[in-house]
Design a protein around this motif. Structure first.
Motif, PDB file in Angstrom:
ATOM      1  N   THR A 107       9.112 -23.831 -20.089  1.00 18.88           N
ATOM      2  CA  THR A 107       8.634 -24.260 -21.210  1.00 18.88           C
ATOM      3  C   THR A 107       9.415 -25.529 -21.850  1.00 18.88           C
ATOM      4  OG1 THR A 107       9.980 -22.721 -22.509  1.00 18.88           O
ATOM      5  CG2 THR A 107       7.776 -21.802 -21.945  1.00 18.88           C
ATOM      6  N   SER A 108      10.130 -26.026 -21.064  1.00 18.88           N
ATOM      7  CA  SER A 108      11.349 -26.844 -21.533  1.00 18.88           C
ATOM      8  C   SER A 108      10.444 -28.209 -21.864  1.00 18.88           C
ATOM      9  CB  SER A 108      12.238 -27.302 -20.337  1.00 18.88           C
ATOM     10  OG  SER A 108      11.608 -27.998 -19.251  1.00 18.88           O
ATOM     11  N   ASP A 109       9.405 -28.582 -21.534  1.00 24.09           N
ATOM     12  CA  ASP A 109       8.732 -29.909 -22.045  1.00 24.09           C
ATOM     13  C   ASP A 109       7.556 -29.607 -22.674  1.00 24.09           C
ATOM     14  OD1 ASP A 109       7.161 -29.014 -19.709  1.00 24.09           O
ATOM     15  OD2 ASP A 109       6.954 -31.004 -19.074  1.00 24.09           O
ATOM     16  N   TRP A 110       7.198 -28.562 -23.393  1.00 27.56           N
ATOM     17  CA  TRP A 110       6.070 -28.048 -24.097  1.00 27.56           C
ATOM     18  C   TRP A 110       6.520 -28.574 -25.479  1.00 27.56           C
ATOM     19  CZ3 TRP A 110       4.239 -22.348 -23.118  1.00 27.56           C
ATOM     20  CH2 TRP A 110       3.849 -22.356 -21.854  1.00 27.56           C
ATOM     21  N   THR A 111       5.552 -29.091 -26.241  1.00 26.72           N
ATOM     22  CA  THR A 111       5.624 -29.624 -27.567  1.00 26.72           C
ATOM     23  C   THR A 111       4.244 -29.318 -28.039  1.00 26.72           C
ATOM     24  OG1 THR A 111       4.629 -31.726 -27.094  1.00 26.72           O
ATOM     25  CG2 THR A 111       7.157 -31.538 -27.210  1.00 26.72           C
ATOM     26  N   GLY A 112       4.135 -29.056 -29.508  1.00 29.26           N
ATOM     27  CA  GLY A 112       2.964 -28.618 -30.318  1.00 29.26           C
ATOM     28  C   GLY A 112       2.633 -27.228 -29.843  1.00 29.26           C
ATOM     29  N   ASN A 113       1.376 -26.958 -30.034  1.00 25.06           N
ATOM     30  CA  ASN A 113       0.635 -25.620 -29.668  1.00 25.06           C
ATOM     31  C   ASN A 113       0.250 -25.726 -28.186  1.00 25.06           C
ATOM     32  OD1 ASN A 113       0.658 -24.935 -32.346  1.00 25.06           O
ATOM     33  ND2 ASN A 113      -1.540 -25.329 -32.687  1.00 25.06           N
ATOM     34  N   ILE A 114       0.612 -24.421 -27.671  1.00 28.29           N
ATOM     35  CA  ILE A 114       0.147 -24.140 -26.210  1.00 28.29           C
ATOM     36  C   ILE A 114      -0.875 -23.140 -25.989  1.00 28.29           C
ATOM     37  CG2 ILE A 114       1.105 -23.224 -23.945  1.00 28.29           C
ATOM     38  CD1 ILE A 114       3.540 -24.569 -26.731  1.00 28.29           C
ATOM     39  N   ASN A 115      -1.822 -23.609 -25.512  1.00 28.01           N
ATOM     40  CA  ASN A 115      -3.035 -22.486 -25.166  1.00 28.01           C
ATOM     41  C   ASN A 115      -2.944 -22.127 -23.899  1.00 28.01           C
ATOM     42  OD1 ASN A 115      -4.252 -22.919 -27.859  1.00 28.01           O
ATOM     43  ND2 ASN A 115      -4.690 -25.084 -26.939  1.00 28.01           N
ATOM     44  N   ILE A 116      -2.884 -20.527 -23.750  1.00 28.95           N
ATOM     45  CA  ILE A 116      -2.870 -19.974 -22.383  1.00 28.95           C
ATOM     46  C   ILE A 116      -4.080 -18.903 -22.431  1.00 28.95           C
ATOM     47  CG2 ILE A 116      -1.612 -18.124 -21.246  1.00 28.95           C
ATOM     48  CD1 ILE A 116       0.828 -18.945 -22.999  1.00 28.95           C
ATOM     49  N   ARG A 117      -4.785 -19.055 -21.247  1.00 23.45           N
ATOM     50  CA  ARG A 117      -5.681 -18.276 -20.990  1.00 23.45           C
ATOM     51  C   ARG A 117      -5.652 -17.634 -19.548  1.00 23.45           C
ATOM     52  NH1 ARG A 117     -10.853 -19.239 -17.906  1.00 23.45           N
ATOM     53  NH2 ARG A 117     -10.330 -21.234 -17.340  1.00 23.45           N
ATOM     54  N   GLY A 118      -5.993 -16.322 -19.410  1.00 24.79           N
ATOM     55  CA  GLY A 118      -5.778 -15.609 -18.230  1.00 24.79           C
ATOM     56  C   GLY A 118      -7.317 -15.313 -17.755  1.00 24.79           C
ATOM     57  N   SER A 119      -7.694 -15.377 -16.856  1.00 24.67           N
ATOM     58  CA  SER A 119      -9.233 -15.258 -16.317  1.00 24.67           C
ATOM     59  C   SER A 119      -9.228 -14.692 -14.943  1.00 24.67           C
ATOM     60  CB  SER A 119      -9.841 -16.640 -16.400  1.00 24.67           C
ATOM     61  OG  SER A 119      -9.379 -17.299 -15.414  1.00 24.67           O
ATOM     62  N   PHE A 120     -10.333 -13.897 -14.728  1.00 23.13           N
ATOM     63  CA  PHE A 120     -10.777 -13.382 -13.458  1.00 23.13           C
ATOM     64  C   PHE A 120     -11.157 -14.582 -12.325  1.00 23.13           C
ATOM     65  CE2 PHE A 120     -14.037 -12.064 -10.602  1.00 23.13           C
ATOM     66  CZ  PHE A 120     -13.408 -11.035  -9.689  1.00 23.13           C
ATOM     67  N   ALA A 121     -11.951 -15.638 -12.986  1.00 22.56           N
ATOM     68  CA  ALA A 121     -12.181 -16.732 -11.760  1.00 22.56           C
ATOM     69  C   ALA A 121     -11.656 -18.212 -12.508  1.00 22.56           C
ATOM     70  CB  ALA A 121     -13.711 -16.830 -12.014  1.00 22.56           C
ATOM     71  N   PRO A 122     -11.515 -19.230 -11.666  1.00 21.77           N
ATOM     72  CA  PRO A 122     -10.971 -20.381 -12.194  1.00 21.77           C
ATOM     73  C   PRO A 122     -12.136 -21.073 -12.975  1.00 21.77           C
ATOM     74  CG  PRO A 122     -11.528 -20.387  -9.957  1.00 21.77           C
ATOM     75  CD  PRO A 122     -11.760 -19.056 -10.348  1.00 21.77           C
ATOM     76  N   GLY A 123     -11.808 -22.092 -13.529  1.00 24.96           N
ATOM     77  CA  GLY A 123     -12.885 -23.011 -14.202  1.00 24.96           C
ATOM     78  C   GLY A 123     -13.193 -22.420 -15.477  1.00 24.96           C
ATOM     79  N   ASN A 124     -14.363 -22.477 -15.946  1.00 23.10           N
ATOM     80  CA  ASN A 124     -14.846 -22.291 -17.465  1.00 23.10           C
ATOM     81  C   ASN A 124     -14.642 -20.803 -17.560  1.00 23.10           C
ATOM     82  OD1 ASN A 124     -15.391 -24.980 -18.087  1.00 23.10           O
ATOM     83  ND2 ASN A 124     -17.487 -24.870 -16.980  1.00 23.10           N
ATOM     84  N   ALA A 125     -14.870 -20.373 -18.872  1.00 24.13           N
ATOM     85  CA  ALA A 125     -14.593 -19.141 -19.054  1.00 24.13           C
ATOM     86  C   ALA A 125     -15.594 -18.273 -18.467  1.00 24.13           C
ATOM     87  CB  ALA A 125     -14.920 -18.785 -20.745  1.00 24.13           C
TER      88      ALA A 125
END
Length: 153
Positions: free
Chosen positions: A29-47
């Motif tokens: 997280t050393s270069d993170w700025t602003g809001n960070i959005n994280i998504r865990g999913s079963f498959a790559p790509g779109n939801a």
């Protein structure tokens, strides 16, 4: 899959879960700025939607302090072995605007492992009477590494 977005970047990683469906990971997280959005999913790509698998979302906000005061826990890079004492270094910084009317500040800490509190403590930081500048320093917490302290036994 774990996808995280910050500062206009998007990074995706694939993880394999254990028999309990848990995947261990860490994020730099050393270069993170602003809001960070994280998504865990079963498959790559779109939801991905199904009755059995649902994506999980989390938004993190960058740390901000009105007083500019903060504490920093120094990361342990080496693997800790059971039966030895580990020294955890805590750096602190108190803005003179925050402490100019106090004689001391207290840093309370709680160490949690596997969802249970295993250690608590308090460090008193004296403020000099003639303090006319910001206060900074560090202290160490010594913790004996046992099976109860490790995240995985």
């Amino acid at each position: 899959y774990l996808t995280y977005q910050y500062s206009g970047k998007q990074i995706s990683n694939a993880f394999i879960t254990d028999p309990n469906g848990i995947a261990a990971f860490s994020l730099n997280t050393s270069d993170w700025t602003g809001n960070i959005n994280i998504r865990g999913s079963f498959a790559p790509g779109n939801a991905y939607y199904s009755a059995e698998y649902v994506d999980a979302y989390l938004t993190l906000q960058e740390f901000y302090s009105n007083t500019k005061s903060n504490v920093l826990i120094k990361r342990q890079y080496e693997q800790l072995k059971c039966g030895v004492n580990a020294s955890i270094t805590i750096n602190y910084f108190f803005s003179i605007d925050e402490v100019n009317t106090t004689k001391s500040q207290f840093i309370n800490y709680v160490i949690i492992s596997r969802g249970s509190i295993i250690y608590t403590g308090q460090e008193k930081v004296p403020i000099p009477k003639s303090a006319n500048q910001d206060i900074y320093g560090s202290f160490d917490i010594t913790l004996t590494v046992t099976a109860d302290v490790s995240p995985i036994a």
